[in-house]
Design an enzyme around this catalytic site. Structure first.
Site, mmCIF file in Angstrom:
data_model
loop_
_atom_site.group_PDB
_atom_site.id
_atom_site.type_symbol
_atom_site.label_atom_id
_atom_site.label_comp_id
_atom_site.label_asym_id
_atom_site.label_seq_id
_atom_site.Cartn_x
_atom_site.Cartn_y
_atom_site.Cartn_z
ATOM 1 N N LEU A 60 0.829 -1.218 0.000
ATOM 2 C CA LEU A 60 0.000 0.000 0.000
ATOM 3 C C LEU A 60 0.861 1.265 0.000
ATOM 4 O O LEU A 60 0.341 2.356 -0.195
ATOM 5 C CB LEU A 60 -0.957 -0.010 1.195
ATOM 6 N N ASP A 309 0.762 -9.529 -4.762
ATOM 7 C CA ASP A 309 2.013 -8.758 -4.769
ATOM 8 C C ASP A 309 1.822 -7.431 -5.516
ATOM 9 O O ASP A 309 2.710 -6.985 -6.260
ATOM 10 C CB ASP A 309 3.179 -9.556 -5.353
HETATM 11 ZN ZN LIG Z 1 8.516 -10.219 -2.542
#
Ligand SMILES: [Zn+2]
Length: 434
Positions: A60, A309
């Site tokens: 974030l 991810d």
């Molecule tokens: Zn990673």
């Protein structure tokens, strides 16, 4: 409180059913024709209902890199992608390595979040790999951290990794390892193989990932602790995890949507041209054989879950030459579509399987009791409505994320998140943020 009647949704792809959300929970499911008196009605004809998605691996960027993403924009992207909870990675600035910083992220989530934000704590102070961070204090804090990771960096010191695994046992925590042997990947740019050789980019060998995973499985077994392997990217890693699970060891693993769909050949041939750093990511895109093994492992449960991810970067950090570009891709708003393309359209997973890999299992691994539950009376009102029948080109400019580094620009992907409900309240309706 809010009452919402969802009409005719196919729960996990099954027969059409109504879903009544009341006072934050699923009050009832089934044919609820008589219950239409109160509140709002949402027509879900032809839509699939899934439990709200849970991401174990989101960057974030707040605090510190608010030019790339904030808790507000990142959770907007999450809600648009069908997520009701995300785990916020610790590689912020300052690093989330103390009770104070994880509580700051947790409070930002409470105030600005369009989904639940569960902070991940760093394993080592400053992600420096020298001494353990305040794991116990983060676990005891208001953020109640249970997942610890130096993600972005590998806990490469075996003694520190052992100590971290031992420490988190006290509170049922898990160490989520970014498996990358640092000496084997110095200067690495792209999967070590034919494509990297042709392009003249320094190779990133599969063994750099596999050696750490093998070591960590052995360490976790040795101390009787819980290991989670981040973003598995190679066929060899899958074999090691399968072996560790066959021993009964407490090892779980995730795969990203991009590793399920894209290969290192994107760096050479793609709609966006060769050497486009949009495809530069850590771990790197691998080969078609690896993609096949990852899909099979997700289908048979060797890999437990999909984690995005989601790694936002501002334009100037990506639109530069390959060697200088930042590693990472955004992924929250396209994850479900990519999983449909890679896993459902190929017959490897049905929608119940998707719910298991994108909601139930990540919630269990991250110890999020309020998420990942089946859509049935009494469960928290976390529901995603998804239309699998449309196909549309990916449009980065339409995304909620503050960054635009999606590798799917120029591709047409199936499906669209129509609505997301968090504890009975809509965060997304008709594809738009509420
Ligand atoms: Zn990673």
């Amino acid at each position: 409180m809010t009452t919402i009647l969802i009409r005719g949704a196919r729960i996990l792809g099954g027969a059409p059913s109504d879903i009544l959300l009341r006072d934050g929970v699923v009050a009832e499911t089934g044919d609820l024709a008589g219950a239409a008196k109160a509140g709002q009605t949402v027509d879900a004809d032809g839509l699939i209902a899934l439990p709200g998605l849970v991401d174990l691996h989101t960057h974030l960027r707040e605090p510190g890199r608010e030019d790339a993403e904030t808790v507000e924009t990142g959770t907007q992207a999450a809600a648009r992608g069908g997520y009701t909870a995300v785990h916020a990675m610790a590689n912020t600035s300052p690093v989330a390595d103390t009770a104070g910083v994880v509580e700051q992220v947790w409070r930002l989530g409470q105030e600005f979040g369009h989904c639940d934000v569960q902070p991940v704590g760093a394993v080592t102070s400053g992600l420096e790999g020298r001494q353990l961070a305040e794991l116990g204090a983060m676990a005891d804090s208001a953020a109640r951290v249970r997942v610890f990771s130096d993600d972005g960096k590998c806990v490469s010191d075996a003694v520190l990794m052992r100590r971290a695994l031992e420490y988190v046992k006290a509170f049922g925590g898990v160490v989520a390892q970014h498996a990358q042997e640092p000496r084997l990947t110095e200067g690495a740019q792209l999967n070590e193989g034919e494509v990297s050789a042709r392009l003249g980019l320094t190779g990133w060998p599969a063994v750099a990932e596999e050696a750490i995973i093998a070591r960590d499985c052995l360490l976790a077994a040795h101390v009787g602790s819980r290991l989670h392997v981040c973003h598995v990217s190679t066929a060899g890693s899958v074999e090691i995890i399968r072996w560790a699970k066959s021993k009964g060891w407490d090892v779980t693993a995730e795969v990203t949507p991009h590793h399920l769909l894209l290969t290192d050949s994107c760096a050479e041939r793609s709609p966006l041209g060769p050497y486009n750093p949009i495809y530069k990511v850590n771990p790197p895109l691998r080969t078609a054989d690896d993609v096949r093994a990852l899909r099979e492992a997700l289908a048979d449960g060797t890999i437990d879950c999909v984690a995005t991810d989601h790694a936002p970067h501002p334009v100037e950090d990506k639109e530069t030459e390959w060697g200088a570009a930042a590693m990472g891709m955004i992924g929250l708003e396209t994850a479900l579509s990519v999983v449909q393309e890679a896993m459902v359209e190929t017959g490897l997973l049905d929608w119940a399987g998707v719910a298991d890999r994108m909601s139930a299992r990540p919630a269990r691994i991250g110890r999020l009791a309020g998420h990942g539950r089946p859509i049935e009376a009494g469960a928290p009102g976390n529901v995603t409505l998804y239309d699998p029948s449309v196909r549309q080109p990916v449009d980065p400019s339409a995304m909620a994320s503050k960054s635009r580094n999606t590798p799917y620009e120029g591709l047409t992907l199936p499906g669209r998140v129509v609505a997301t409900f968090l504890r009975g309240r809509p965060t997304v309706l008709e594809g738009k943020l509420v």
